[in-house]
Design an enzyme around this catalytic site. Structure first.
Site, short mmCIF file in Angstrom:
data_model
loop_
_atom_site.label_atom_id
_atom_site.label_comp_id
_atom_site.label_asym_id
_atom_site.label_seq_id
_atom_site.Cartn_x
_atom_site.Cartn_y
_atom_site.Cartn_z
N SER A 137 10.00 -26.84 -0.72
CA SER A 137 10.72 -26.46 0.50
C SER A 137 10.62 -27.58 1.52
O SER A 137 9.53 -28.08 1.80
CB SER A 137 10.10 -25.17 1.07
N LYS A 163 14.61 -26.64 -1.76
CA LYS A 163 15.09 -25.72 -0.74
C LYS A 163 15.19 -26.45 0.59
O LYS A 163 14.25 -27.13 1.01
CB LYS A 163 14.15 -24.51 -0.60
N LYS A 165 15.86 -26.09 4.69
CA LYS A 165 15.99 -25.23 5.86
C LYS A 165 17.28 -25.59 6.60
O LYS A 165 17.62 -26.77 6.75
CB LYS A 165 14.79 -25.42 6.80
N ASP A 190 17.91 -22.11 3.19
CA ASP A 190 17.18 -20.99 3.81
C ASP A 190 17.46 -20.99 5.30
O ASP A 190 17.12 -21.94 6.00
CB ASP A 190 15.68 -21.14 3.53
N GLU A 215 19.60 -18.21 1.33
CA GLU A 215 18.48 -17.31 1.64
C GLU A 215 18.53 -16.82 3.08
O GLU A 215 18.66 -17.62 4.02
CB GLU A 215 17.16 -18.03 1.38
N ASP A 240 14.74 -12.34 2.00
CA ASP A 240 13.35 -12.71 2.25
C ASP A 240 12.80 -11.76 3.31
O ASP A 240 12.28 -10.69 2.99
CB ASP A 240 13.28 -14.17 2.69
N LYS A 264 7.25 -12.80 -1.38
CA LYS A 264 6.12 -13.47 -0.73
C LYS A 264 4.96 -12.49 -0.67
O LYS A 264 5.11 -11.38 -0.14
CB LYS A 264 6.48 -13.94 0.67
N GLY A 292 6.62 -19.14 -0.35
CA GLY A 292 5.34 -19.55 0.19
C GLY A 292 5.32 -19.59 1.71
O GLY A 292 6.37 -19.60 2.36
#
Length: 369
Positions: A137, A163, A165, A190, A215, A240, A264, A292
């Protein structure tokens, strides 16, 4: 039956090797709470409360978790006899919400249970894999060039999924640049709930980039909005923050609000509830992966064990400790090699906590016997 004779809490601070920028704030170090049990029979278990420092991902913070753990969870744990971690999780369920705090206590119970049973944690959970496929990530970087450098570095290390952000103003263009530079690398984005239904154009553009998933586009409780967006996109939506318990998952699936689940351990209140979510998702044919929270080695070890379960068919956020910390709280770091992390075959957690180092990095402590 198991009874806990001693509970220790350690509030531990570790510096990050690379500042992690999200839409809300930058992180230069992390504080997490480590939980240690010792049973009347001498078995030991460790857990980690991996809550964020501020209330930006969830309502919980390190400080709120510290108070709940000290004032409410320790007395419950000390007063409860149990033969399986699920029974202790049931006793802790009287504490509403506070999933991160309960997750660390539940994790310690599973760690102790596995050690006392002389089996690896993965086996105690029902894991079937000898290694876990690892993704990575990446946060919001100052420039697109800096982001491309980060992606190149992690791809060179062998990570099997990246991934990214995203946030309003940092979405389509950086993702398009990564897609162009790394066309064969599985990429997903995400949003951490940063968008609203007025941002449909952003997701329509992202839908054209061949992403693995998008996400959490909208706020956690915006289930109807997620369902409407999913009906318009080819790209699967991954939930999520929306799914804090199994009831949330069932509701989301019935509404068609997503096609992938990020499990998670911390968000769902521990390994007991994460295991239930895995079972429900697998029965519904929904692929899952383990997300995570920048865990230290103890929480990361639990994630590795969970990722060995058969329903985890997508790369999980079980990257090596060295991505985040120059030195971790375990005597040996968790290592990712060519995109895989080995699942330990030794009894218990699989990685030994470094108690001397933990004490040296502790900023607050509680011991109850």
């Amino acid at each position: 039956m198991t009874r806990i004779a001693h509970v220790s809490l350690r509030r531990v601070r570790l510096p990050l090797v690379h500042e992690f920028q999200t839409s809300s704030h930058a992180k230069r170090f992390l504080e997490h709470i480590l939980v240690r049990y010792e049973s009347t029979g001498g078995a030991v278990g460790w857990g980690e409360i991996a809550s964020p420092s501020g209330p930006f991902y969830s309502a919980e913070t390190v400080s709120s978790c510290w108070a709940v753990a000290r004032d409410f969870l320790i007395p419950i744990v000390r007063a409860t006899e149990w033969d399986h971690p699920a029974a202790l999780a049931g006793a802790m369920a009287k504490v509403r919400g506070n999933h991160f705090a309960r997750a660390g206590f539940d994790m310690a119970a599973w760690s102790l249970f596995a050690a006392a049973s002389d089996v690896p944690l993965a086996a105690a959970l029902g894991g079937t894999r000898a290694r876990a496929e690892a993704g990575v990530s990446l946060g919001i970087e100052p420039t697109i060039d800096a982001l491309l450098e980060q992606v190149a570095s992690r791809v060179a290390e062998g990570y099997r999924r990246v991934k990214l952000k995203i946030a309003p103003g940092w979405d389509v263009e950086p993702v398009r640049a990564v897609r162009a530079a790394f066309p064969d690398v599985p990429v997903h984005v995400d949003a951490n709930g940063a968008y609203s239904e007025s941002d449909i154009a952003v997701f329509s553009s992202l839908d054209e980039l061949g992403l693995l998933m998008i996400e959490q586009p909208f706020a956690p409780r915006a289930l109807v909005a997620h369902a409407a967006l999913q009906s318009r996109l080819r790209t699967p939506i991954c939930l999520d923050e929306t799914v804090e318990d199994v009831d949330d998952l069932v509701t989301a699936l019935r509404l068609g609000a997503g096609r992938v689940l990020n499990i998670k351990v911390s968000r769902m209140g521990g390994l007991t509830h994460a295991l239930r979510a895995h079972d429900v998702a697998r029965a519904e044919g929904v692929p899952v992966w383990c997300g995570g929270m920048h865990e230290f080695g103890i929480g990361r070890a639990a994630n590795v064990a969970l990722s060995s379960l058969p329903g985890f068919t997508l790369p999980s956020d079980v990257s090596g400790s060295d991505k985040y910390y120059a030195r971790d709280v375990t005597t040996r770091p968790i290592v990712c090699a060519d995109g895989w992390v080995d699942v330990p075959s030794t009894p218990g957690l699989g990685w030994e906590p470094d108690r001397e180092f933990i004490e040296s990095m502790t900023v607050d402590r509680v011991d109850v016997s």
